[in-house]
Design a protein around this motif. Structure first.
Motif, short mmCIF file in Angstrom:
data_model
loop_
_atom_site.label_atom_id
_atom_site.label_comp_id
_atom_site.label_asym_id
_atom_site.label_seq_id
_atom_site.Cartn_x
_atom_site.Cartn_y
_atom_site.Cartn_z
N TRP A 78 0.83 -1.21 0.00
CA TRP A 78 0.00 0.00 0.00
C TRP A 78 0.86 1.26 0.00
O TRP A 78 0.94 1.99 1.00
N THR A 79 1.52 1.51 -1.11
CA THR A 79 2.20 2.79 -1.30
C THR A 79 1.15 3.87 -1.48
O THR A 79 -0.04 3.59 -1.66
N ASP A 80 1.57 5.12 -1.48
CA ASP A 80 0.62 6.21 -1.70
C ASP A 80 -0.05 6.06 -3.06
O ASP A 80 -1.26 6.30 -3.19
N GLU A 81 0.72 5.64 -4.06
CA GLU A 81 0.16 5.45 -5.40
C GLU A 81 -0.87 4.33 -5.40
O GLU A 81 -1.95 4.46 -6.01
N GLN A 82 -0.55 3.22 -4.72
CA GLN A 82 -1.48 2.10 -4.69
C GLN A 82 -2.73 2.44 -3.89
O GLN A 82 -3.84 2.03 -4.25
N LYS A 83 -2.59 3.19 -2.82
CA LYS A 83 -3.76 3.61 -2.05
C LYS A 83 -4.69 4.45 -2.92
O LYS A 83 -5.92 4.30 -2.85
N HIS A 84 -4.11 5.33 -3.72
CA HIS A 84 -4.93 6.13 -4.63
C HIS A 84 -5.65 5.23 -5.63
O HIS A 84 -6.83 5.44 -5.93
N PHE A 137 -6.37 3.12 7.28
CA PHE A 137 -6.60 3.33 5.85
C PHE A 137 -7.77 2.52 5.32
O PHE A 137 -8.65 3.06 4.63
#
Length: 296
Positions: A78-84, A137
């Motif tokens: 869950w990187t910031d990109e993946q969370k988005h 999250f």
């Protein structure tokens, strides 16, 4: 019924579609790859495929919308990109569908996904649909996802789905190879409750929500009997005739390897399908011991 469905080629959707077709419903499947969807789903004159919602100004032509789409939650860190990406694939699409429903003169009912991650780690507390949400999250993602669906001015059913077990995919497809090699393990303390549901009950519950006009609001789509992870571990090992191994994966190691995703394995969720049972739904597999012989 005339039904618009998203996520039709996923683990749950591909099990639901044949049952909808068997009931003579007419389906429009919103998919990313039409050729791949046609190869995976049954050939039928009662199903058509689209890869954009831009065709629609409203959804008056449908009686129901079933929304199962979403980027797989466990596949990537869950990187910031993946969370988005996780949020956009759920919340943005659900909001788009709700907006189309709200532009309709005769709005279809809306059956939309969510997850038991809504509740977070409740340890020994028994959870039901009115229990408080988590502030991590995944909890906040589920809250936004549900809020988008509840924006629709129609009959809305939110499905908070637990771990879905089936023969051809889902969580078991990832676990079984490890157990077959005697590498299954107790995760963390093993005391945490896992909320699960048989794929057959998941499909039947969705059909029930679709067909029962009295059903509205939030529903926990989980079996009535949650199971502690250590007991799941022991039962699965016996079912596939692999002796229980003494291995344990410490919580600290899982958090190091998986980051925030470890919460999906370590959070304790003793969840009851209170609203579904109150509506009269009957589970075919209320306990894991009743399901594993058929599953394995």
């Amino acid at each position: 019924m005339r039904i618009l469905i998203t996520g039709a080629t996923g683990f749950i959707g591909s099990a639901l579609v044949p049952q909808l077709l068997a009931r003579n419903h007419h389906l429009t499947a919103f998919v990313r790859d039409i050729s791949a969807a046609q190869a995976k789903l049954p050939a039928s004159p009662n199903i058509e495929y689209i890869n954009t919602l831009d065709y629609f100004q409203h959804l008056d032509q449908f009686d129901a919308v079933i929304n199962l789409a979403g980027e797989p939650i466990f596949h990537r860190r869950w990187t910031d990109e993946q969370k988005h990406r996780l949020k956009d694939s759920r919340v943005a699409l659900t909001q788009q569908l709700a907006d189309l429903i709200n532009r309709s003169t005769t709005p279809p009912c809306f059956i939309s996904g969510s997850a038991t991650g809504y509740y977070g780690d409740a340890q020994e507390q028994v959870l039901h649909e009115e229990s408080a949400p988590a502030t991590n999250f995944i909890g906040e993602l589920c809250q936004a996802w549900e809020a988008a669906a509840l924006h629709a001015r129609t009959r809305v059913c939110i499905m908070r789905t637990g771990m879905v077990l089936g023969k051809q995919g889902g969580a078991l497809a990832k676990m079984r190879p490890l157990y077959s090699c005697c590498l299954g393990a107790k995760l963390g303390s093993g005391q945490q409750y896992w909320a699960w549901i048989a794929l057959e009950d998941m499909v039947n519950a969705m059909l029930f929500l679709l067909e029962q006009d009295t059903c509205q609001g939030v529903f926990n789509l989980v079996a009535p009997h949650a199971i502690r992870q250590k007991d799941f571990h022991a039962m699965l090992g016996r079912a596939i005739q692999r002796p229980q191994q003494p291995f344990a994966a410490p919580a600290s190691m899982l958090k190091c390897l998986l980051g925030e995703r470890a919460s999906l394995l370590l959070d304790s969720q003793h969840i009851q399908p209170q609203h579904l049972l109150a509506q009269g739904f009957q589970f075919r597999y209320p306990t894991l011991s009743s399901y594993l012989p058929d599953l394995i």
